[in-house]
Enzyme design. Structure first.
Site, short mmCIF file in Angstrom:
data_model
loop_
_atom_site.label_atom_id
_atom_site.label_comp_id
_atom_site.label_asym_id
_atom_site.label_seq_id
_atom_site.Cartn_x
_atom_site.Cartn_y
_atom_site.Cartn_z
N LYS A 114 -6.19 -9.76 10.38
CA LYS A 114 -5.92 -8.45 11.00
C LYS A 114 -7.09 -7.93 11.83
CE LYS A 114 -1.98 -6.90 8.50
NZ LYS A 114 -1.18 -5.81 8.02
N LYS A 195 5.10 -14.99 10.08
CA LYS A 195 5.92 -14.20 9.15
C LYS A 195 6.61 -13.06 9.92
CE LYS A 195 3.95 -11.00 6.51
NZ LYS A 195 3.60 -10.09 5.41
N LYS A 198 6.82 -6.06 10.17
CA LYS A 198 7.28 -4.79 10.76
C LYS A 198 6.33 -4.25 11.81
CE LYS A 198 6.56 -2.79 6.31
NZ LYS A 198 5.18 -3.08 5.91
N1 AQP Z 1 8.60 -11.87 6.31
C1 AQP Z 1 8.54 -11.67 5.01
N2 AQP Z 1 9.16 -12.53 4.17
C2 AQP Z 1 9.09 -12.32 2.83
N3 AQP Z 1 8.46 -11.30 2.24
C3 AQP Z 1 7.85 -10.42 3.04
N4 AQP Z 1 7.15 -9.29 2.79
C4 AQP Z 1 6.75 -8.75 3.96
N5 AQP Z 1 7.19 -9.50 4.99
C5 AQP Z 1 7.87 -10.54 4.46
C6 AQP Z 1 6.88 -8.78 1.46
O1 AQP Z 1 7.21 -7.40 1.46
C7 AQP Z 1 6.34 -6.72 0.52
C8 AQP Z 1 5.81 -5.48 1.14
O2 AQP Z 1 4.98 -5.84 2.21
P1 AQP Z 1 4.04 -4.79 2.89
O3 AQP Z 1 4.85 -3.89 3.69
O4 AQP Z 1 3.20 -4.10 1.90
O5 AQP Z 1 3.03 -5.61 3.77
P2 AQP Z 1 3.13 -6.93 4.51
O6 AQP Z 1 3.29 -8.10 3.60
O7 AQP Z 1 1.92 -6.98 5.39
O8 AQP Z 1 4.49 -6.73 5.34
P3 AQP Z 1 4.65 -6.65 6.88
O9 AQP Z 1 6.06 -6.36 7.19
O10 AQP Z 1 4.07 -7.89 7.53
O11 AQP Z 1 3.77 -5.39 7.24
P4 AQP Z 1 2.65 -5.22 8.32
O12 AQP Z 1 3.27 -5.71 9.60
O13 AQP Z 1 2.33 -3.77 8.34
O14 AQP Z 1 1.46 -6.05 7.91
C9 AQP Z 1 5.26 -7.71 0.11
O15 AQP Z 1 5.54 -8.20 -1.18
C10 AQP Z 1 5.37 -8.80 1.13
O16 AQP Z 1 4.94 -10.05 0.63
#
Ligand code: AQP
Length: 329
Positions: A114, A195, A198
């Site tokens: 990041k 991955k 969001k």
């Molecule tokens: N693509 C994914 N496939 C499976 N699991 C996922 N998770 C997120 N994206 C996927 C799981 O969702 C939970 C919450 O995640 P988070 O919002 O705390 O952070 P993250 O993993 O960083 O999710 P994002 O969507 O990628 O957010 P940003 O873009 O803000 O960094 C976690 O258990 C995660 O594993």
């Protein structure tokens, strides 16, 4: 006292929740409420590690909590909180940051990813794992359901807890990561090596839980595919189609082999059209419940009750940690 194992997990309101969050985390959280004592958290303080508009943030925090309930979390059975409502998270994070080291924070893959290429990153992004450790340890958590990408953060939580317990005496339960089975990692629609996230700048890379049927169809029909036209699961050579097969299987419930069989001799176009319908059908009930929940004003009550219950647990853990350290309480 409950004999059930304690589960804790969090989700950042850093964007509109995606199908990746739903299939990779939220569905599992709902299943775990049947067998475990669960605390789930909208980790709004974590979302501050990157800049965002205050009005957008407020709406996203609310929508995230409403979508968790709409996805099937039962507020009578789980504790659902907004992280900033329980100030013990920040207080414990400071105590733990005096046990964690600068070197171990710098080794975190998520921080490296990041911060890559950025001219300036917040200190909060660097110390993110300490706040996450506080979230988990406050509730004496046994299991932390997370995607594989978050395993390193649960491991460092264990290390920090273990170091604290050895230095000051036993306070914290050492948590285990609970990673869903293979195939639960949903990849980006425009690049199957990344991955689905969001915070991706390209909205066509993800399906959000509140996308309209027309938007879902457009995004899935324009998702990248691989060379050839065979609908076959082969993550190495056909990463894009394999990702779409995973989404189909996790939404519709059938095995990947059965789905491959259904599309034998057909091309990508038929498969994608049907996949759009399957995803729409999966999200329709969540969207309907979301509308009802927002109209009822239930979210504010649920998160207030959640914070009251959470504080009872958090206060005991924080008090024990302070006492062991030697603070005057
Ligand atoms: N693509 C994914 N496939 C499976 N699991 C996922 N998770 C997120 N994206 C996927 C799981 O969702 C939970 C919450 O995640 P988070 O919002 O705390 O952070 P993250 O993993 O960083 O999710 P994002 O969507 O990628 O957010 P940003 O873009 O803000 O960094 C976690 O258990 C995660 O594993």
């Amino acid at each position: 006292m409950s004999q059930k194992k304690r589960v804790f997990s969090g989700i950042q309101p850093s964007g509109a929740l995606t199908l990746g969050n739903y299939l990779g985390a939220m569905k599992q959280w709902v299943a775990l409420q049947e067998t475990h004592d669960c605390v789930y958290c909208v980790v709004d303080l974590h979302a501050l590690t990157v800049p965002s508009d205050p009005d957008d943030l407020k709406k996203r925090i609310f929508d995230t909590a409403a979508l968790l309930i709409a996805s099937g979390l039962d507020p009578d059975r789980v504790i659902l909180i907004i992280q900033s409502h329980v100030h013990e998270h920040c207080e414990l994070a400071w105590l733990l940051s005096c046990t964690a080291t600068y070197g171990e924070m710098g080794r975190m893959t998520q921080f490296k990813e990041k911060s890559e290429g950025k001219e300036s990153v917040s200190l909060g992004l660097f110390t993110y794992p300490v706040l996450m450790a506080a979230d988990i340890l406050l509730y004496q958590t046994d299991l932390v359901p997370v995607g594989a990408d978050q395993k390193q953060h649960v491991e460092i939580t264990r290390d920090i807890a273990d170091r604290f317990n050895r230095r000051y005496g036993p306070v914290f339960t050492l948590p285990e990561p609970f990673i869903p089975e293979a195939g639960a990692r949903i990849m980006s629609l425009d690049d199957p090596t990344k991955k689905m996230s969001k915070s991706n700048q390209n909205p066509n890379s993800y399906v959000t839980l509140l996308d309209t049927p027309a938007a879902i169809r457009k995004k899935i029909l324009s998702a990248v595919t691989d060379s050839g036209r065979e609908v076959r699961y082969d993550p190495e050579n056909k990463a894009a189609v394999s990702n779409l097969l995973t989404i189909y299987s996790r939404c519709a419930g059938g095995s990947i082999e059965d789905i491959e069989g259904m599309y034998a001799g057909k091309g990508y176009a038929d498969f994608k059209k049907d996949l759009a319908a399957v995803v729409t059908d999966t999200l329709r009930p969540v969207q309907q419940r979301f509308e009802d929940i927002c109209a009822s004003g239930e979210v504010a009550r649920v998160v207030k009750d959640g914070a009251d219950k959470a504080r009872e647990i958090a206060r005991v853990t924080l008090g024990a940690a302070k006492e062991r350290i030697g603070l005057v309480i």
